[in-house]
Design an enzyme around this catalytic site. Sequence first.
Site, short mmCIF file in Angstrom:
data_model
loop_
_atom_site.label_atom_id
_atom_site.label_comp_id
_atom_site.label_asym_id
_atom_site.label_seq_id
_atom_site.Cartn_x
_atom_site.Cartn_y
_atom_site.Cartn_z
N PRO A 29 3.27 5.40 3.26
CA PRO A 29 3.24 4.04 2.71
C PRO A 29 4.15 3.10 3.48
O PRO A 29 5.15 3.53 4.05
CB PRO A 29 3.73 4.24 1.27
N CYS A 30 3.78 1.82 3.51
CA CYS A 30 4.56 0.83 4.27
C CYS A 30 4.85 -0.39 3.40
O CYS A 30 4.78 -1.52 3.86
CB CYS A 30 3.79 0.41 5.52
N GLN A 31 5.19 -0.16 2.12
CA GLN A 31 5.35 -1.29 1.21
C GLN A 31 6.47 -2.24 1.62
O GLN A 31 6.47 -3.40 1.27
CB GLN A 31 5.64 -0.79 -0.22
N GLY A 32 7.47 -1.74 2.35
CA GLY A 32 8.63 -2.55 2.66
C GLY A 32 8.52 -3.36 3.93
O GLY A 32 9.54 -3.80 4.46
N PHE A 33 7.29 -3.59 4.42
CA PHE A 33 7.13 -4.26 5.70
C PHE A 33 6.80 -5.75 5.58
O PHE A 33 6.75 -6.45 6.57
CB PHE A 33 6.03 -3.59 6.53
#
Length: 391
Positions: free
Chosen positions: A81-85
């Site tokens: 997951p890359c939610q913090g991008f």
Amino acid sequence: MKFTSIDLFSGAGGLTFGLKESGFQTILASDFDKQISNTFQKNFKNVKFLCDDIKNINFLDIKREIKLKDNELDLIVGGPPCQGFSMANRKRIEDDPRNLLFRNFYNAVKILKPKCFLIENVAGLKSEEISLRTKQQPATHAISNYFKSIDYEIKFLTFRSEEFGVPQFRRRVLIIGTNIEKKKQMLKTDKIGTLEGKYKSYESLKNENHNQSELFTNEKPNPFFVWDAISDLPKVKAGENASGKKYVSDPKNDYQKQMRKNSNKVENHTATPHDKIALERIKLIKQGQNFKDLPKNLQTKSVHSGAWGRLEANGLAPTITTRFDTPSVGRVIHPYQDRTITVREAARIQSFPDSFIFYGNRTSQGMQVGNSVPPLVGKAIGKMFIKQFLS
């Protein structure tokens, strides 16, 4: 010739299966969930498997153990997951705990140095599909710079499962990367493919103007819809177990022939029991309808606009999610039978062959099917990497 791959965040193995069909040999896979890992290991007995959190895996040790040289491995795949991008920069990427799994995947690429890599289902970037065409890409630029620092060129693509013969709408973002010097320019110039609109019939699907990424071949497999995928499976009532039963007919189309390869009976075909009120609702809902079409005394308050929806036999299914056994989550009621779809029916719609058996409890099996990359999509991705990068 076999091409080599490593599958991190493997889940049950939909992507691994598709890659195998395209010509890859997976030499290592990992996932942290024990029930899901059990399904993977029983379906891929010759693949070295690590049931562990990726942050606990020492990739330097792995590299030494399998005697892997730089640029010898063809492909690493995974779905961190890359939610913090969103609106990210390098420092914020480093500091954001939501990007821990991404950083572990990045470290695997940095250490193992494959020729290519794939990140699938980029959860934090779903809202950015539109921005891919407008060049407003703060998050995508941050990710790109991350991999450029280790000499990889990357590209963001969207894929549409229905383009590859899967009988459902399933839209995802892919990140593909390579360190092959001769191929980097291809990623800089390739067009991003999109396919919009909802198909209503075979003819509209066949005649749709496909605008796939130029990296994918322009293959147009015959379109298949829900009933094409599941009509040969035994009838089963709510709460009934039809696992282990024979097929009710010969294969009726090429899709069913493909799904029944190496299988002579049906497994994972147990229908969820529904209470009296639920069955009363289900019986009143026609194909294409949902809870809004119920009498007022039977309507429910739902957060999902398609709740209590019945699948259309001659249409594409919506995205198969993890709770397809629960009518309140969306359009998951069988086209003709008064119940939600079984694990096997959901697996068919996901393009898993019947020889692929799912293990664990009902909740886990739902997660295994719903979170998987459809094998036919995995096969198309594998063929793309082989043709465009590795051959």
